[in-house]
Design a protein around this motif. Structure first.
Motif, short mmCIF file in Angstrom:
data_model
loop_
_atom_site.label_atom_id
_atom_site.label_comp_id
_atom_site.label_asym_id
_atom_site.label_seq_id
_atom_site.Cartn_x
_atom_site.Cartn_y
_atom_site.Cartn_z
N UNK A 235 3.52 -6.36 60.36
CA UNK A 235 4.40 -6.59 61.50
C UNK A 235 3.90 -7.75 62.35
N UNK A 236 2.61 -7.76 62.66
CA UNK A 236 2.09 -8.79 63.55
C UNK A 236 1.95 -10.15 62.85
N UNK A 237 1.71 -10.15 61.56
CA UNK A 237 1.68 -11.43 60.85
C UNK A 237 3.07 -12.05 60.83
N UNK A 370 7.99 3.61 56.92
CA UNK A 370 7.20 2.53 56.31
C UNK A 370 7.80 1.16 56.53
N UNK A 371 9.00 1.08 57.10
CA UNK A 371 9.62 -0.22 57.32
C UNK A 371 8.88 -0.98 58.41
N UNK A 372 8.99 -2.29 58.37
CA UNK A 372 8.28 -3.16 59.30
C UNK A 372 9.21 -3.54 60.44
N UNK A 496 10.49 -6.61 55.95
CA UNK A 496 9.14 -6.63 55.42
C UNK A 496 9.00 -7.64 54.31
N UNK A 497 7.81 -7.65 53.71
CA UNK A 497 7.52 -8.63 52.67
C UNK A 497 7.67 -8.08 51.26
N UNK A 498 7.44 -6.79 51.09
CA UNK A 498 7.29 -6.26 49.74
C UNK A 498 8.23 -5.09 49.49
N UNK A 503 12.04 -10.59 54.75
CA UNK A 503 11.59 -10.98 56.10
C UNK A 503 12.72 -11.66 56.86
N UNK A 504 12.68 -11.52 58.18
CA UNK A 504 13.66 -12.19 59.03
C UNK A 504 13.47 -13.70 58.94
#
Length: 506
Positions: A235-237, A370-372, A496-498, A503-504
C-alpha cells in the motif's frame, strides 16, 4: 485473547541446566538459587530425568511427537510445567523468515521503482525537480516531529515546491506518519527512489553517492522492513509512487485554498467550529460536482463502482480508530477526555458493517481483507493521525469532513443508500451503519469536542482551518480515486500488484 499454549513454539528447547536426583519423587533442575524441584507421580524418576535431558535438544524426537499430538500425557504435563516456570525457550531466531521477507520486500520495491521509472523516463526533464525534492524529504532527519507546530506546513508559501502542490503535501503527511509509526517505510521508499535514479541514469547532484550506495546495503537494512505487514508495505509503496507521479502534473495541484491571515485574534472552540463549517460549505460549493458524484448518481445498479466504494470504506473503518490514538494519551480536561474515549468506543468495530456489505455483494471476505487500499485511502487515515498528534483543535475541526457537516443532505449518499437497500441482504447491513452514526450524533462531533476547548489561539485557529480544508480536499480526491479506479470496471478487480489485481494509474 486466547490462552498461551505450548504448541505455539516453532522450535522449542529446555534451557540448558543441570539435573540432580532429590528425594523419592523429586527431580531438581538448575543450580543454587535457580534450582527448581519438579514433582511427579506414576512415572519413574530416571525416566523423567531422561526426558528432561532430551528436552534440552531442539531436534529431539519428543518435540516432534508433541507437535503431532503423540506424546504421553505425563510428558506433555511435564512440558507445560517447565513452560510455566519459563524454562522453555524458542530457539528459532526467525532469521530465515526475516531474510525471506526482506528479499520479498526488495523485490516489491524494485517492481514499484521500475513502474515509476517507466513513467519518469518518458518526461525526465519535468520530473527532475520533483525527484530532487522527494529525495531531500526522505533524507531530512530533522522533521521537527517533537516540536510544537507553528503554521500549517504549507501556509504562506506562494513559491517553492510545496506551493499549491497537493501531491507533495500528501507525501509530507505520509512521511510524518511513517517517521512516527513505521520508520521502516523510509528505507523502502529510498529504495524505490534509488531504483528510479538507476533506471533513468540520473541522480540529483547532492544525492549521487548515497543513491548509488543503497543497493549494496539493501538486505541488511531490509530486515527491519520485513517486520511490516506485506499488504501495508505494498500500500505505501504504491501510494508513494502515485504521489511522486502526480507531483509535477496539473492534477497534482491543490484545488482549494484559504487565506487565514485575517484571523489574528484568539477565539473560543465553538467559534472555530462555526468558522470551519462556513469554510467547508463554501469550499464544497466552489468545487462543485466531481467524477465520483457524477458516476455514483448515474449508477442504476450495484456496479463495481458501488462495490469499490464499500471496499475502500472498509479499509478506512478498519484503521479509523487509529487516528484517535495520539489523542487518547493526552492529558486534557476530563469532559473532553471522556468524550474522546466514548468516540473510540463508538467507532470500534465499524469495519464489520462495511465488510459484511462487501460479502453480501458477493465478494470474498478474504479477498477484501487482502486487497490493497487506494493511495488516497491510505493518506486519509495517515493525515488524520498526524493532525491528531500535532494539534487536537485541527483534528476536531477536521473530523466534520468524515462525519458530515451538520444538517447537510448528500444526494449522492442517499442515491447509493437506495441502491444498496435494493441489494440482497446488503441493505439492512449498510443501513444499520448509517443509522448507527445518526443515532450517535456523529455529525455534531466537531462542535461537541470544540465546546470543551474554551480558548484557541490565533495560530491554532489558522492551523486548524487550513487542516480542515486540506482534509476536505483529501476526502474529495479519495472519492474521485474510487471513481477512476472502479468506475471503468465491468468486472470487479481489486487494487494491488499481484494475484489478478491492478494498480491505480494516473
Amino acid at each position: 485473547m486466547e490462552r498461551w499454549d505450548i504448541d505455539r513454539y516453532r522450535r522449542p528447547a529446555l534451557v540448558p541446566c543441570e539435573v540432580a536426583l532429590g528425594g523419592d519423587d523429586v527431580l531438581t533442575i538448575g543450580v543454587g538459587d535457580d534450582a527448581v524441584d519438579l514433582s511427579f507421580e506414576g512415572v519413574a524418576r530416571d525416566e523423567v530425568a531422561d526426558v528432561v535431558a532430551q528436552l534440552m535438544l531442539p531436534s529431539s524426537d519428543i518435540w516432534t511427537k508433541l507437535n503431532r499430538g503423540a506424546c504421553p500425557a505425563w510428558v506433555r504435563a511435564l512440558m507445560v510445567q517447565l513452560d510455566a516456570l519459563s524454562l522453555i525457550e524458542e530457539t528459532d531466531s526467525g532469521i530465515d523468515s526475516v531474510t525471506s521477507g526482506a528479499e520479498r520486500a526488495i523485490a516489491m520495491c524494485a517492481e514499484v521503482g521500475q513502474r515509476l521509472a517507466a513513467v519518469v523516463e518518458r518526461r525526465l526533464a519535468m520530473y527532475k525537480d520533483t525527484l530532487a525534492v522527494v529525495h531531500e524529504m526522505l533524507a531530512d532527519d530533522d522533521d521537527g516531529r517533537d516540536a510544537p507546530p507553528g503554521a500549517f506546513p504549507f501556509s504562506g508559501k506562494p513559491a517553492g515546491p510545496f506551493a499549491d502542490n497537493f501531491a507533495l503535501q500528501a507525501l509530507h503527511f505520509q512521511l510524518a506518519y511513517a517517521r512516527r509509526n513505521a520508520p521502516e517505510l523510509l528505507i523502502a521508499w529510498q529504495r524505490v527512489l534509488g531504483e528510479v535514479f538507476r533506471h533513468v541514469c540520473w541522480f540529483p547532484a547532492h544525492a549521487t553517492a548515497r543513491a548509488r550506495g543503497q543497493k549494496d546495503a539493501a538486505l541488511e537494512n531490509f530486515r527491519s522492513v520485513a517486520s511490516l505487514d506485506p499488504v501495508d508495505l505494498e500500500m505505501y509503496l504504491l501510494s508513494f509512487a502515485h504521489f511522486v507521479e502526480l507531483a509535477p502534473l496539473r492534477v497534482g495541484r491543490r484545488m482549494t485554498s484559504v487565506d487565514t491571515a485575517r484571523f489574528g485574534d484568539a477565539c473560543s472552540g465553538l467559534t472555530l467550529a462555526a468558522r470551519a463549517e462556513r469554510l467547508l460549505i463554501k469550499a464544497l460549493d466552489q468545487l462543485g460536482s466531481n467524477a465520483y458524484a457524477s458516476a455514483a448518481l448515474a449508477s442504476k445498479e450495484i456496479t463495481p463502482l458501488v462495490k469499490g466504494l464499500y471496499i475502500e470504506q472498509y479499509h478506512v473503518t478498519d484503521r479509523f480508530v487509529e487516528i484517535l490514538g495520539p489523542l487518547l494519551s493526552r492529558r486534557v480536561q476530563r469532559n473532553l477526555r471522556a468524550r474522546l474515549f466514548q468516540y473510540f468506543q463508538e467507532e470500534f468495530g465499524h469495519e464489520a458493517f462495511e465488510l459484511a456489505t462487501c460479502v453480501a455483494f458477493g465478494m470474498s471476505e478474504t479477498d477484501v481483507r487482502a486487497s490493497v487500499p487506494l493511495p488516497l485511502t491510505a493518506l486519509y487515515i495517515d493525515a488524520y493521525t498526524v493532525l491528531a498528534h500535532r494539534m487536537p483543535t485541527a483534528f476536531f475541526a477536521s473530523i466534520m469532513v468524515t462525519e458530515g457537516l451538520r444538517d447537510q443532505h448528500s444526494p449522492v449518499h442517499a442515491h447509493i443508500a437506495a441502491l444498496v437497500e435494493s441489494a440482497l441482504h446488503a441493505g439492512d447491513i449498510a443501513a444499520k451503519h448509517g443509522e448507527t452514526n445518526d443515532e450517535l450524533n456523529h455529525p455534531s462531533l466537531s462542535r461537541l469536542f470544540l465546546a470543551d476547548v474554551p480558548h484557541v489561539t490565533a495560530a491554532e485557529q489558522r492551523y486548524s482551518l487550513e487542516a480542515a480544508l486540506f482534509m476536505l480536499e483529501v476526502n474529495m480526491r479519495q472519492l474521485e480515486s474510487v471513481a477512476y479506479f472502479y468506475g471503468c470496471q465491468t468486472q470487479l478487480e481489486f487494487h494491488g500488484l499481484h494475484e489478478g489485481r491492478r494498480a491505480l494509474e494516473v
